[in-house]
Structures are given as C-alpha cells and as structure tokens.
Motif scaffolding. Structure first.
Motif, PDB file in Angstrom:
ATOM      1  N   ARG A 138       1.569  -4.189   0.783  1.00 43.51           N
ATOM      2  CA  ARG A 138       0.906  -3.459   1.841  1.00 43.51           C
ATOM      3  C   ARG A 138       0.224  -4.481   2.729  1.00 43.51           C
ATOM      4  N   PRO A 139       0.590  -4.543   4.005  1.00 46.41           N
ATOM      5  CA  PRO A 139      -0.064  -5.513   4.870  1.00 46.41           C
ATOM      6  C   PRO A 139      -1.525  -5.126   5.096  1.00 46.41           C
ATOM      7  N   GLN A 140      -2.328  -6.073   5.474  1.00 50.17           N
ATOM      8  CA  GLN A 140      -3.742  -5.769   5.709  1.00 50.17           C
ATOM      9  C   GLN A 140      -3.913  -4.873   6.917  1.00 50.17           C
ATOM     10  N   VAL A 141      -3.007  -5.049   7.870  1.00 46.80           N
ATOM     11  CA  VAL A 141      -3.055  -4.186   9.047  1.00 46.80           C
ATOM     12  C   VAL A 141      -1.783  -3.346   9.050  1.00 46.80           C
ATOM     13  N   GLY A 142      -1.915  -2.100   9.199  1.00 45.69           N
ATOM     14  CA  GLY A 142      -0.732  -1.233   9.188  1.00 45.69           C
ATOM     15  C   GLY A 142      -0.802  -0.299   8.000  1.00 45.69           C
ATOM     16  N   SER A 143      -0.079   0.812   8.096  1.00 43.53           N
ATOM     17  CA  SER A 143      -0.201   1.830   7.058  1.00 43.53           C
ATOM     18  C   SER A 143       1.035   1.928   6.175  1.00 43.53           C
TER      19      SER A 143
END
Lengths: 396, 439
Positions: A355-360
């Motif tokens: 899971r990237p830190q930014v993005g859902s």
C-alpha cells in the motif's frame, strides 16, 4: 405423494409407458405419469448397500505404541522433565515411571488392564522431544534463520491491514451474524485469496506433493492423536452439540484429516517420502487476550494450505502409521507437517507492504497477477464502489 | 424516593457475544459519581420504565423478534411480515400451506384470530400518549406484549408466497440429450477404488478424500465457474461457514431442528448455552444463510441494482437435509458455488431469474451430458422459496437424474426478515429488495 404410490405401482406405470411406446400409441397422460414416477423414483431412498463400506463401520482407532524404552529409562528422566518444563506441558514423567513399575509388578489381569490404561493416559501427555536447534522460551527467543527482501521503511506510521481492507471496502467484520473474530472478504480480496491458493499450489505440486481434498468434520480421537486436545478449558476445537450430532469436531488444520488419511497405513520403502498437501478451511475457537491480536492476525475461520514442523514419530506412534524396512520389519514413520500459505496473514503482509503512503489502492505482487483475473492493465486492488451502507439502528 | 437510573451499555457480553445490547440497570442515588464502575452513563427514562414494568425472567425464543417486555435484551432489527397483506386472501394462503405440506406447521386460523385481537389492542395503544401507556395496568401491557410475540412468532413460520408458475407436481421443462445414449457404468465408488482416486474413510461422517487428479479437477471446476461469473461482473465474496441464529432463522431454517442444521457446542462458565436463540452458533457453509448474513441490515443504493454476488466454498448438510443418494451423490460435505442477485422490484427479479436460468443451462450444456430441466413441485420448496427450477444431470451408475444446479425465486422474503432495503434512508425512500438465488 411418495407414500401414496408404492415403488411397485410406479414400476407398473413405467412398464405401461414402455409398452405403449412400443405400440406407438403415445398417450399424453401416461407420459406425464411416467415423468412423475421417474421424479419420485429418483427421490426414493437408495439402498445403503451402495455406499462405501467405510461409511458404515465405526472408526478403527489404533492403540498408541509409545516408546516406553525411552520414557522409563532413568538416564532420560532429567532430559524429559526439562523438556516438559520448556514446553509448559502438564505431564509428570515420574508418575509415568511409577505406573510402569506398578504395571509390571501387578499380577491380577483386571488390575493390570486398568493400570495400563492409566499408564497410557499419562504417557500420552508427555510432549514430543525437542530438537536441540529449537530455541527455548517464548516468541521473543525465536531465532531468525534468514531474512529475504528488505523491511519497508516509511516516514509515517502505516495503517493496519484491517483498516486498509475496510477503507477499500473489501473486508468487513461481522460478529453479529457470523460470530467472533470472523471476516467477510469481498471483490478483490476474495480474488486475492484464490490467487494465493493457486500460486501456492502451482509452486508445491511440481515438487512432488499430491493434492488431496480433506473432510472437515472428524471424530475427536483423530484430532487428539495429532496432539490437539478437544476437551478442557484450553482446547481450541469447534465441536458439534454431541447430544444431537454425536462426537464430531471441526478440523483446525488440514494436518488433522491428513493424519486420519494415513492412520493404520503401512508403506513400502519405495513409497517414502510421501508428500501430500491440502487446501482447507481451518476452524479454531481461539480466544486471544492480547489486544493486538485481532482482525486478520487471529481469526477463527480461515483458509490454509498445509505442508513445515518436524514431528518425528510422535504422531505415527499414535496413529499407527508404519513402513516396512528392507529387513521386512515394521517401523514407525516420521511426519513433517507445515503451512505453505495461511491466507489472512499473507493478505496482511500484502496490504501493509504494497500500500503506497499516498493513494488508496494496494498493488498486487507481480507473481500473483496471473492468478487474479483482473481486467487487462490493472495491477492493483482499487477501492470498491460503496454499494451499501450499514444500518445501525434497530428500526428503519 | 427519587432514583436516577443509569444505563450501562455493554455490547460485548462474555457468553458468546450476544448481538443484542445487554443493559445493566442500576438504580443509584444522586451520589453516583463516587463509583468507578460507570462506563458510559446516560439518562434513559423509557428504559427505566421497562426495567420496572418488564419481565426480568423473559428469554426470547427467536433471534428475529424480541418482546417489548424484555428487560435484558433489545431487538437487533425490526421484521416486517406484512401480515395484513397476506391475510387479504386467506384462501390463497391456505392453499400455499396445503400444497407445501405445511398445514401442521402453522395454525392459520389461530394466527388470524390472534392477529385481529392484536390489531384492536394496537389501535387502543396508538391512541394513547406515552404517559397514558405508562400508566396502563401491568396486565394490559403484558397482554399486549404476549399477543404481539405470539403473532410475530407464528407469522415468522409462514412460508414465502407461492409463485403462480410453481406446479403441484414436477414439471419437466426440457430434456436435452437422451439417457439411452449413455451406457450404464460402474459406480464412481468402484471406479475410484480401481484408479486410486478417492479414499473413503471412517474418520468422520461420510468422510472422503479426493486424490491427485480428481482433487485438481475439483479445483479446476470451481475455478472455471468462478471465472465465468467474474467475467459477467458478479462480485466475488467469501463469507464464513458458521453463523449465529439471526441469519439462520432469517433464511427460513428452523434453528431448533438439529436434523436440518448442525448446532455447534458452546459453553459459558462450564454450562451449555448452545440451545438459546441468542447464543446459538451453527455450521452450514455456502447456502442461502450465507447471503442472509451478508445482506442483514444493509441499505443498498438503487442505482447499483441488480447487484450480483457469488460465493464458493464448503457446504455442510445434515443427513436429513441431504438427498438420500449413494456415495458422493449423498456426501454431507461438498464444495459449492452460489450466487444471489439483489433486485429493485419483482419485474427486475423475474427478468434476472430468466437470465440466470439461461446462463445455467448454457453452462451445463457445455459438459455434453444428458440433462433434464424441471420445475419442482410446491411440496419440495424451502419455506424461503417461491419457485425453483433445477438442472438435473444423468448419473449412469444409478440410472437416475440428479440435481446439479438450481435457480430459486426468493422475492422479498429475506428483506422483510433481515431488514435489508434499497434506496436512500435520508430521503426516506427505502424499498424492499427482491432476490434470486442460484446454486
């Protein structure tokens, strides 16, 4: 209606239909009666003689063949006692030795039989010996054998897999309808579970493992012979209500039915090693007091592929699994059991790693993509459309 | 003496986590701040009233309906049986019960009579203000609560409506291929033993192991069907195999009948709590109960309908619930794929039913076995079904057609019992969901 028409009457209608067909008269009402009779005949009770004989016999439980030579040898007592303490066992080796001596001193047959049973019960509680390479203590003493890949380094604290799953709309906890510690998977997460299973099977089957489907409802004795208690406060086994359904438990791991598969088997040398694997649902009545152990980490019902812990001959002595060596002697096999893939925990790892830190979204590991049935070009789990809201009140 | 009642809302009781709020009523004097046992105090006068005038001994006999006199438990949801509409045509309802063979299950005359009495009492109650209701006699309130419970529990036993196309005897819709073209063979039991593909075992009830290629075939079949459904934009779900009483009863299964469903043992403080509706725990696997659990108390957005879900996994049937067929045909544990379609109204449900049916038949035609398509008679329907059509495949060893798939019209049965709707709650336009089940 089945009670009104006997089988004989139904066969007469069938015979009549056959004769009428032969004479090419073709009466419609006979045809419909024929159809009714065929339907009812299909619903009749088939003779139980058509079932396999194994389904009509009682379970053939072997008597355990323990290594008493090792257990009652005074040279080993200290080692066994230490092992029991390290494993937090409840058995008492001194009691086993005392019962052994008493059994051999007793001459009355009936008393000997009673002593033997007591001796077996006590000796069965003695845990398996520990490999000298196994660390002693709690989980903090676990020794790292190898680290593969790198830890993920992030600037801020990551969300947990449970939170990520709920935000994506693919995971829900539904204690109210399904019971404690149970999870519902939707959409991409259900696909991810299937992909993990397919990927794991594609890796282990070429290594010589035979896939088996296993029964989940077992006689408790099979489970106990694997070393899992089915009674008492600490047992983690789901059982059916015995007064209605008899003694039936649900398997907490495929190791249990697989053990039952090999029970009372004798192998030839060239059949060993025999490697099997199974995909099964695991049912564990776990109650963890630790607050951290919730959600995907400790769930009561999950999917797992079983293949590694070395059990030596602990299980085979209880399950009567043997092989014939070159001299023709019967010896107990050694068993190695393990887990190739425990789905919920792998899902946790995927969610938290990818899971990237930014993005859902959550990226899918490339090795799983071929098994995901995602639309072309899609490489991640995207948030699902919110199809519904949960109504929290008791009235609309 | 004036007492202040404080309500402790404890959602997680020790005994198997009942799904109703369990309230502990504590009457304390004003100096309550000194105690350190208060978790979330709030003043709730109406609950005070129930605690004074309800029945502390009352134990619910249903998970779907809890009497107003209950002090300990409050309802998780509200059921809507629409009895008024069902009683409009009593002859139709009587015929429904008669053809399903449920005459003895429901005393319709008594239900109608009690319902009329309840309607009168309810009229009286609705004309009272809250103050007047609280000042009524205990006898009146008890009579009202008891009558309500009696009517609701009897009403819950009423089966679904009967679809006009459901026949009274089996109706053969079509036969594809001829059984005469297929040779009679040995049973799968002897074939499996000959080729070492199945091991039958005594370690459990009707236990069996599929081996090697046969186990791979099972995985492939499931994969084939799941892929086919995914390509038609069905949403895959994976729901658990064990359920609380709520979805079991919601799906129309008599949870007290352990011939119909497996009851799990549960103990609290050394005592059995299996047999109480609010702590019951059941093993069923993939079935209508799965979808009942999925849709309970959900409000779906109308724009997404029809919404199609499918689940695949294990199914556990009792011996009474399974067909009496030999060998694997009558196995108690099987792998299944089931789908459900959530629809806006009856027209959409009818259209989906036909579409499902065509898809199912097309899929089974691919196997090139003789098939028979039937509509089952009313006396073979489940209480939750309005109509069911089956695909049956020819089994040469037993010279008989056996069911391999079916499509059932569920209508609004689950919606009414498990409070699921579609629409927008804030706008106040919630409607019943209609469902079609495909096995």
């Amino acid at each position: 209606m089945c009670n009104q028409l006997t089988v004989k009457m139904m066969r007469n209608v069938l015979l009549m239909r056959h004769m009428i067909q032969k004479s090419y008269l073709g009466l419609h009402h006979v045809e419909s009666s024929y159809q009714v009779c065929r339907y009812l005949l299909n619903k009749r009770h088939f003779s139980q003689n058509l079932d396999p004989p194994e389904w009509h016999r009682n379970i053939q439980l072997p008597d355990p063949e323990l290594n008493f030579y090792y257990l009652v040898n005074n040279d080993n007592t200290k080692e066994i006692e230490k092992n029991i303490e390290n494993r937090k066992g409840v058995s008492d080796i001194h009691k086993v030795i005392a019962l052994w001596k008493k059994y051999h001193a007793e001459t009355d047959k009936e008393k000997r039989d009673g002593l033997w049973k007591e001796l077996l019960d006590e000796a069965l509680k003695v845990p398996n010996s520990s490999n000298p390479n196994s660390p002693i203590g709690d989980e903090s003493q676990a020794r790292v054998v190898e680290i593969i890949g790198n830890d993920r380094v992030v600037a801020n604290k990551l969300k947990t897999a449970n939170v990520i799953g709920e935000e994506l709309g693919v995971l829900s906890h539904n204690d109210i309808v399904s019971g404690d510690r149970t999870l519902h998977f939707y959409g991409g997460l259900a696909k991810l579970e299937q992909a993990l299973i397919k990927y794991t099977l594609s890796k282990i089957i070429p290594k010589g493992f035979t896939l088996l489907t296993v029964p989940d409802m077992l006689h408790p004795a099979v489970i106990e012979k694997c070393g899992f208690p089915t009674t008492g406060v600490r047992n983690q086994v789901f059982k059916l209500n015995s007064s209605n359904h008899g003694d039936i438990c649900f398997a907490g791991t495929a190791e249990m039915p697989l053990a039952g598969y090999f029970m009372n088997e004798v192998f030839s040398l060239d059949e060993l090693p025999t490697r099997v694997c199974a995909v099964s649902r695991c049912y564990r009545a776990e109650v963890s007091e630790k607050k951290k152990e919730k959600g995907l980490y400790r769930t009561r019902i999950f999917t797992k592929i079983s293949s590694a812990s070395d059990c030596t001959d602990y299980q085979s002595r209880r399950l009567n699994i043997k092989y014939r060596n070159r001299q023709g002697d019967l010896k107990h096999v050694c068993t190695v059991n393990g887990t190739a893939c425990a789905v919920p925990r792998i899902v946790m790892a995927v969610f938290e790693k990818f899971r990237p830190q930014v993005g859902s979204q959550v990226f899918i590991p490339p090795v799983l993509l071929p098994y995901m049935d995602l639309p072309e070009g899609e490489t991640s789990l995207l948030p699902m459309d919110k199809h519904f809201t949960l109504h929290k009140q008791s009235r609309l | 003496m004036h007492t202040t009642s404080l309500v402790f809302r404890n959602f997680h009781h020790v005994i198997g986590r009942t799904y109703c709020q369990k309230r502990y009523y504590c009457f304390l004097k004003a100096s309550v701040e000194s105690t350190n046992r208060i978790l979330s105090p709030c003043i709730d006068i109406s609950k005070t009233f129930r605690s004074c005038h309800g029945d502390v001994e009352y134990q619910p006999s249903s998970a779907l309906f809890i009497s107003g006199k209950s002090v300990e438990f409050s309802p998780f949801l509200t059921i809507d049986l629409d009895l008024e509409d069902r009683f409009k045509d009593l002859n139709l309802l009587k015929k429904n019960l008669e053809v399903r063979g449920l005459n003895n299950a429901v005393d319709l005359e008594k239900l109608v009579c009690q319902y009329k009495k309840l309607t009168e009492l309810h009229e009286q109650k609705s004309q009272m203000s809250n103050k007047e209701w609280k000042s009524t006699t205990r006898q009146f309130r008890t009579e009202y609560w008891d009558l309500t419970e009696e009517v609701m529990l009897m009403g819950l036993k009423l089966p679904n409506y009967l679809h006009p196309d459901t026949p009274e005897t089996v109706e053969v819709l079509e036969q594809i291929g001829s059984p005469d073209a297929v040779e009679k063979t040995h049973s799968h039991i002897s074939i499996a033993q000959k080729y070492n593909l199945i091991k039958f075992s005594d370690i459990g009830k009707k236990a069996y192991f599929l081996k090697g290629d046969l186990a791979m075939l099972e995985q492939s079949l499931l994969s084939f069907i799941c892929k086919r459904l995914t390509s038609k934009e069905y949403i895959q779900a994976h729901i658990t195999e064990f359920f609380r009483t709520l979805p079991v009863e919601g799906a129309g299964i008599d949870f007290t009948d352990t011939d119909q469903i497996y009851l799990l043992e549960q103990k609290a403080e050394g005592k059995h709590v299996d047999n109480k509706p609010l702590t019951g725990y059941y093993a069923r696997g993939v079935s209508l109960v799965t979808f009942a659990a999925m849709v309970t108390k959900k409000i779906y957005k109308s724009s997404y309908l029809p919404l199609n879900y499918f689940v695949s996994g294990r199914s556990y049937l009792t011996e009474s619930a399974q067909e009496k067929l030999p060998g694997l045909f009558g196995a108690l544990q099987t792998m299944k794929v089931e789908t459900i379609s959530l629809c806006e109204n009856t027209d959409m449900a009818e259209s989906v039913y036909k579409q499902y049916w065509q898809e199912v038949v097309e899929m089974y035609k691919l196997f090139n076995f003789p098939l028979r398509l039937i509509r089952v008679p009313a006396n073979s329907l489940q209480p939750s079904e309005q109509m069911r059509s089956e695909v049956q495949m020819w089994a040469p060893s037993i010279q008989s057609f056996i069911k391999v798939a079916s499509v059932s019209m569920i209508g609004d049965y689950l919606s009414r019992r498990l409070m699921c709707r579609h629409g927008n709650k804030k706008k106040g336009n919630l409607s019943l969901l209609y469902m079609v089940l495909h096995i």
